[in-house]
Design an enzyme around this catalytic site. Structure first.
Site, short mmCIF file in Angstrom:
data_model
loop_
_atom_site.label_atom_id
_atom_site.label_comp_id
_atom_site.label_asym_id
_atom_site.label_seq_id
_atom_site.Cartn_x
_atom_site.Cartn_y
_atom_site.Cartn_z
N TYR A 26 0.83 -1.41 0.01
CA TYR A 26 -0.02 -0.11 -0.15
C TYR A 26 0.91 1.15 0.01
O TYR A 26 1.70 1.39 0.72
CB TYR A 26 -0.77 -0.05 1.21
N GLU A 27 0.50 2.18 -0.68
CA GLU A 27 1.32 3.62 -0.87
C GLU A 27 1.83 4.22 0.50
O GLU A 27 2.73 4.95 0.41
CB GLU A 27 0.94 4.34 -2.03
N ALA A 28 0.97 4.01 1.35
CA ALA A 28 1.37 4.51 2.78
C ALA A 28 2.40 3.95 3.56
O ALA A 28 2.79 4.36 4.48
CB ALA A 28 0.06 5.05 3.49
#
Lengths: 264, 248, 264, 248
Positions: B49-51
């Site tokens: 996930y990009e976070a």
């Protein structure tokens, strides 16, 4: 020479460190969003700010709607899982708000360049997209060894970096953990910084995946429990998803927004 | 069991993740599809996930791409610059999922603006992580409901490059991934023609006619000679999917 | 497509993955130095290697003395706290060993470029030093926004990256902690990688300041307890400082070194 | 108490760290000086070591710049690229300590090679972290024993830039730190002249004559008009220093 972060109220920190016209970033990637600090900017009627944030969300919708921003530098503007940010959207559609638009990778690298004391960063990106036509801060650069064409993005040149963290100690050493986004770079890449924290503790205990910001690179620490609500602070409180949903109706209607602003 | 079109999309997305090691996930249908794959045929699928979560194993669907649960269940958490510089950019992620507000015949994607950039009709959220996912993931799977408003002759803005203006475009631009290999819609699946790179309807979902897909497309949609009907969702797929969606 | 690291003996990993003429880095900044793996390269008589390491220390002295290396890419070569590396020193003084010399910052950025899939990295460095006159892999680069003259260094282009870690799980996820140097970049920047570990465990428990390398970016994991001796492995064993001191006498005398080599 | 020349050097180094926030430390005399400062007048001094420890509080002298004890007592541990890119390069460290095999009148430093680079008489360890410390720390303190072999007219190799070829050099090269402000030797302390940048003997240690320093210098050493004698090590300084050195 700065040896310790000063511990003050948020009100004083914002009054002392944020000036009209400054370039200001409030970061926190869905986690630890510095909402209380953003709302203090509104309360103190800061104006002409260049606001920077990878993911402008409801606190940026509030700042924009309240008229604090002249310009927005960003990569994704929405109410995650809910829909649009109506103040943000309207300000862009009417041309009231100047924008400088990047991808997440571009923004992340601009933060890295700032933290590194470099004027720019190199990445492989943007090729073939329409972004370089509209964003001046994307330029081609050739590798001096291979000749490969890559992309350069400039450092953000932040005046003030604002983040929220779980803890600080009494000297102003800060620790945040969980998903920590670009918060380290936000503080390191800014001339001045404000860190709101859930609590001030006697001693920081090292945590997995933590970011530690030593006392002498932080300007102010302000104890603001709940300062990231309605986003979440790992090991303190969960995301208030209903608040995100409820924001949609307020943001959508100018009068409701004005009424909300009165209550702040 | 009967099913909704969105369920068919999620199931079709999940099926594309067989034999995939690592998958870059956004919120919404991509997240549902990826988590369904992990719960059914691909328990070892690595969700990124990009976070910052790498190897997240969420017990329910995350509320945001930075949901605390993603970090708590992850193999590890990377800083956001590391996610893009060390993981996406060098092509370490096999599959990236993307959505679209507009998509053209070469699978170029717009999520930025409808109308003129400086005087937009509708301002959309913007690029996020999409341009680099589209550039560098091994392949890209686009998930989007099919309609003439979304499937357009020309996108108003290229946020993420699909196959550019056709064969050789990606190579010329130096994009290391293979680009979009599947576009999963509520009507069927489109795939780029290996010669021309133009999207061709290769699958229709059960009960859908090719003409419906043609009508829902803003260009003259080509249909594969060997058009096949997607296997309907199995009971197990639907059960797992509904359990996943219900868990809050 | 690789889904897991393969768990094999160190002997097999070196035989399968390291070929004569390869560019090979063994990293570990005073901590977790992959000594056992380096000595396995000697035992298998690897030749013509381009050896890469920020701080070539006694295991590099051994590799160089044993004739494994054609070229060395490095930034500081010495026996820390003791003195010189005599095999290293002699090989350079006689011209037997080609060198490519950088600063630590230059080497660190070359590793970062490799891990990032970029052909080069930008830094502020080397200006005014004699290094650019002797090292081709240092070139000027101008900022496309400000015109400032900075320095570019190329990615290392590693064939094999070798490190030592405290733990791996049975799927080949690796965790190392304490001072972790450039080990993450060594693995991520190499086509193939070997990680020797103190132990293979059922489950990795997240630690502060840990580097985690997920199973699908590691080629081989080899269980080699004590594989970093005489350097140290935090929470496993301390540095054997006497061994570092004792190496001086062996390294200084060609015959003693030859005798040592026989015992390996 | 009487003392050894090395002890005088460590004590003089420690004294330079009053009112300093963060200090970049190598092994040997710099480490001794910095740790002595932390134990005497500057308990809050932040020691930064190049292997990653930020804010290390070692109870004994470390065996290496990556001694486990440094990490265990640190405020936090950074990766090596972060140390150089986020901490040294932007000038976040006030004082950097450097040693030297050769040093010239403008405090340019050689730790690379004696003789010709391609056919060296003596090959030295090389640059390590020194070039960027010399470029970017707020100021640099050099610690080196004084002898004609070390204090030379021209260094064989510039590993780390001092004041280049005189006034304006550092600015022209874009170096953000102020460069060497003190050279501490076993005989005294040299400081760059504010006008010419040339090293001038400003202090002699107790019992040392200026002529001894002149004889130990390979160029015609200038001596300050107001040459002062360094305060001898106090009993407390010596006691703390010896305790530190004895602790193993």
């Amino acid at each position: 020479m700065r040896t310790h972060a000063e511990i003050t109220s948020l009100e004083d920190a914002v009054a002392d460190l944020v000036h009209d016209g400054d370039i200001v970033a409030l970061e926190g990637f869905t986690h630890l969003i510095p909402v209380a600090a953003g709302q203090e900017l509104i309360r103190q009627r800061k104006r002409d700010l260049t606001l920077v944030r990878m993911t402008p969300d409801i606190v940026y919708d509030q700042l924009i709607g309240a008229g604090c921003a002249r310009k927005l530098i960003f990569s994704w503007g929405g109410n995650p899982g809910v829909g649009s940010l109506h103040r943000f959207r309207e300000a862009i559609q009417t041309g009231e708000l100047e924008i400088e638009e990047h991808s997440h990778a571009g923004m992340a690298n601009r933060y890295v360049a700032g933290a590194s004391g470099l004027p720019f960063a190199v990445m492989r990106g943007y090729n073939g997209t329409s972004l370089p036509e509209h964003t001046d801060t994307i330029k081609p650069i050739a590798c001096p060894f291979t000749g490969e064409q890559l992309t350069a993005v400039p450092a953000l040149g932040l005046d003030v970096g604002i983040i929220h963290a779980q803890q600080a100690d009494r000297q102003g050493n800060v620790q945040l953990w969980g998903q920590t986004g670009v918060q380290k770079e936000t503080v390191l890449g800014a001339k001045r910084s404000i860190v709101t924290v859930e609590e001030i503790v006697d001693e920081l205990v090292p945590k997995p995946y933590a970011v530690v910001l030593p006392r002498w690179v932080v300007t102010r620490v302000c104890e603001v429990p709940g300062g990231a609500k309605p986003s979440y602070a790992q090991d303190y409180y969960d995301r208030d998803n209903d608040a995100y949903k409820a924001w949609d109706a307020i943001s959508r209607d100018k009068e409701k927004f004005a009424a909300w602003l009165e209550t702040l | 069991m009967s099913w909704e079109p969105d369920e068919m999309m999620s199931v079709a997305a999940a099926r594309e993740l067989r034999d995939v090691t690592a998958c870059f996930v956004g919120i919404g249908l991509p997240s549902t599809g990826a988590n369904l794959a992990r719960r059914t045929h691909s328990p070892d699928l690595v969700l990124v996930y990009e976070a910052g979560a790498v190897g997240a194993k969420p017990p329910r669907l995350p509320l945001s791409i930075g949901d605390g649960m993603l970090g708590e269940t992850a193999d590890y958490i990377a800083a956001v610059p590391e996610i893009f510089n060390y993981w996406v950019q060098p092509g370490r992620i096999d599959v990236g999922f993307l959505g679209a507000a507009q998509i053209d015949r070469f699978a170029n994607i717009n999520t930025t603006v409808i109308g003129d950039y400086d005087h937009p009709k509708v301002r959309l959220p913007g690029a996020g992580g999409a341009p680099e996912i589209a550039a560098s993931c091994g392949e890209v799977i686009v998930i989007v409901r099919q309609s003439p408003r979304a499937f357009v002759e020309t996108v108003d803005f290229i946020t993420s490059v699909g196959h550019g203006d056709g064969p050789g475009s990606r190579e010329k631009l130096g994009l290391i991934g293979n680009g979009p290999t599947k576009v999963i819609t509520d009507l069927g699946i489109l795939e780029p023609d290996p010669e021309t790179c133009e999207l061709v309807l290769t699958h229709v979902h059960p009960g859908v006619e090719a003409d419906q897909a043609r009508e829902a497309t803003g260009w003259e949609l080509k249909v594969a000679d060997d058009l096949v009907t997607t296997d309907p969702p199995t009971d197990e797929e639907l059960r797992e999917l509904r359990e996943l969606v219900a868990a809050r």
